[in-house]
Scaffold this motif. Structure first.
Motif, short mmCIF file in Angstrom:
data_model
loop_
_atom_site.label_atom_id
_atom_site.label_comp_id
_atom_site.label_asym_id
_atom_site.label_seq_id
_atom_site.Cartn_x
_atom_site.Cartn_y
_atom_site.Cartn_z
N SER A 74 35.51 4.90 -19.75
CA SER A 74 35.27 3.75 -20.79
C SER A 74 33.87 3.22 -20.53
N ALA A 75 33.64 3.72 -18.72
CA ALA A 75 32.19 2.95 -18.12
C ALA A 75 32.14 3.38 -17.48
N PRO A 76 30.67 3.72 -16.21
CA PRO A 76 30.15 4.85 -15.64
C PRO A 76 30.80 3.78 -14.35
N ASN A 77 30.81 4.45 -13.25
CA ASN A 77 31.84 4.54 -12.30
C ASN A 77 30.89 3.44 -11.34
N PRO A 78 31.42 3.16 -10.15
CA PRO A 78 30.71 2.15 -9.60
C PRO A 78 29.64 3.01 -8.62
N VAL A 81 26.54 3.23 -11.65
CA VAL A 81 25.77 2.28 -11.27
C VAL A 81 24.66 1.66 -9.94
N ALA A 82 25.83 2.01 -8.75
CA ALA A 82 24.32 2.11 -8.12
C ALA A 82 23.45 2.92 -8.26
N GLN A 83 23.77 3.84 -8.56
CA GLN A 83 22.44 5.47 -8.62
C GLN A 83 21.69 4.45 -9.98
N ALA A 84 21.96 3.95 -11.10
CA ALA A 84 21.49 3.20 -11.58
C ALA A 84 20.80 2.66 -11.39
N ALA A 85 21.06 1.47 -10.78
CA ALA A 85 20.24 0.41 -10.16
C ALA A 85 19.26 1.04 -9.36
N LEU A 86 19.26 2.34 -8.76
CA LEU A 86 18.57 2.83 -7.69
C LEU A 86 17.53 3.43 -8.16
N ALA A 87 17.90 4.08 -9.66
CA ALA A 87 16.83 5.06 -10.55
C ALA A 87 15.96 4.06 -11.11
N ALA A 88 16.26 2.28 -11.54
CA ALA A 88 15.41 1.02 -11.86
C ALA A 88 14.70 0.66 -11.43
N CYS A 89 15.24 0.02 -10.04
CA CYS A 89 14.44 -0.20 -9.32
C CYS A 89 12.88 0.87 -8.65
N ILE A 90 13.04 1.83 -9.01
CA ILE A 90 12.39 3.24 -7.93
C ILE A 90 11.57 2.77 -9.23
N ASN A 91 11.67 2.66 -10.65
CA ASN A 91 11.15 2.38 -11.95
C ASN A 91 10.41 1.39 -11.76
N VAL A 92 10.56 -0.26 -11.56
CA VAL A 92 9.97 -0.76 -11.43
C VAL A 92 9.30 -1.26 -10.87
N GLY A 93 9.03 -0.62 -9.62
CA GLY A 93 8.29 -0.62 -8.29
C GLY A 93 6.87 0.38 -8.88
N ILE A 94 7.64 1.74 -9.13
CA ILE A 94 6.13 2.82 -9.86
C ILE A 94 5.60 1.72 -11.10
N GLN A 95 5.80 0.93 -12.35
CA GLN A 95 5.17 0.62 -12.76
C GLN A 95 3.99 -0.94 -12.20
N ALA A 96 4.77 -1.58 -11.37
CA ALA A 96 4.12 -3.29 -11.16
C ALA A 96 3.21 -2.09 -10.16
N ILE A 97 3.09 -1.24 -9.56
CA ILE A 97 1.86 -0.56 -8.57
C ILE A 97 1.26 -0.06 -8.98
N LEU A 110 13.20 8.98 -13.85
CA LEU A 110 13.76 9.92 -12.74
C LEU A 110 14.67 10.68 -12.69
N ASP A 111 15.62 11.51 -12.15
CA ASP A 111 16.20 11.91 -12.10
C ASP A 111 16.97 11.58 -10.50
N ILE A 112 18.37 11.36 -10.72
CA ILE A 112 19.29 11.38 -8.96
C ILE A 112 19.98 11.83 -8.55
N GLU A 113 19.91 12.93 -8.03
CA GLU A 113 21.77 13.40 -7.77
C GLU A 113 21.81 13.01 -6.31
N GLY A 114 23.20 12.13 -6.12
CA GLY A 114 23.95 12.04 -4.72
C GLY A 114 25.28 12.71 -4.43
N THR A 115 25.78 12.60 -2.94
CA THR A 115 26.57 13.36 -2.57
C THR A 115 27.16 12.55 -1.96
N ILE A 116 29.11 12.47 -2.73
CA ILE A 116 29.65 11.70 -2.45
C ILE A 116 31.15 12.10 -1.79
#
Length: 181
Positions: A74-78, A81-97, A110-116
């Motif tokens: 019913s929702a993304p897993n932890p 969510v951490a990976q989405a936060a990573l993408a959002a943080c990078i995106n905000v930084g790109i915009q501000a800089i 941004l597309d992010i692939e993590g190995t877990i």
């Protein structure tokens, strides 16, 4: 147009934040770097079937697990969510800089692939020397366009990665304590 960016037309400038306020915030942090240290608080409650409701500054974030991990999907897993936060943080930084450097952006994807390795989680499995629960490798693809040359855009992306709080959370160990209350 992507469903993810309903307020942004392809090829048009990404709506900037208030430039004067951006400059003011940057100067405030230059003048008082110690003033940038903040405490972030969250509260999470279990809701059954591995579902969780987390409250952050009055916003509710639903987190769960997919069916193969015994959740109800019913929702993304932890980790997602951490990976989405990573993408959002990078995106905000790109915009501000970019804005700080006078570059108008028309696209940031941004597309992010993590190995877990999930085999040693939840108190079962091998956590020996060669097992690392959690994400071990992260690959970030950034597609950015604007009114600057590729070298300038690359420098903006590189700096956003270097200065991102979430990137640094991924790449540098944090001090984590816990207690049972």
């Amino acid at each position: 147009m992507s469903e993810l960016t309903p307020n942004h037309e392809a090829g048009q400038a990404i709506e900037p934040i208030d430039n004067d306020k951006l400059k003011e915030l940057a100067q405030k942090n230059i003048d008082n770097p110690a003033g940038g240290v903040k405490h972030i608080r969250t509260h999470t409650e279990a809701d059954g079937y591995f579902r969780n409701n987390s409250e952050v500054r009055g916003h509710i974030i639903k987190v769960g697990e997919p069916l193969p991990l015994l959740g109800d999907d019913s929702a993304p897993n932890p980790t997602e969510v951490a990976q989405a936060a990573l993408a959002a943080c990078i995106n905000v930084g790109i915009q501000a800089i970019a804005q700080h450097r006078g570059v108008t952006l028309t696209k940031i994807d941004l597309d992010i692939e993590g190995t877990i390795d999930i085999s040693p989680t939840w108190g079962v499995g091998d956590t020996g020397e060669n097992k690392r629960p959690g994400v071990s490798d992260v690959h970030v693809k950034v597609d950015v366009d604007g009114d600057a040359d590729k070298e300038t855009l690359q420098k903006i992306v590189d700096d956003a990665i270097e200065w991102s709080p979430v990137v640094n959370t991924y790449t540098r160990p944090a001090n984590l304590t816990h207690e049972l209350v």
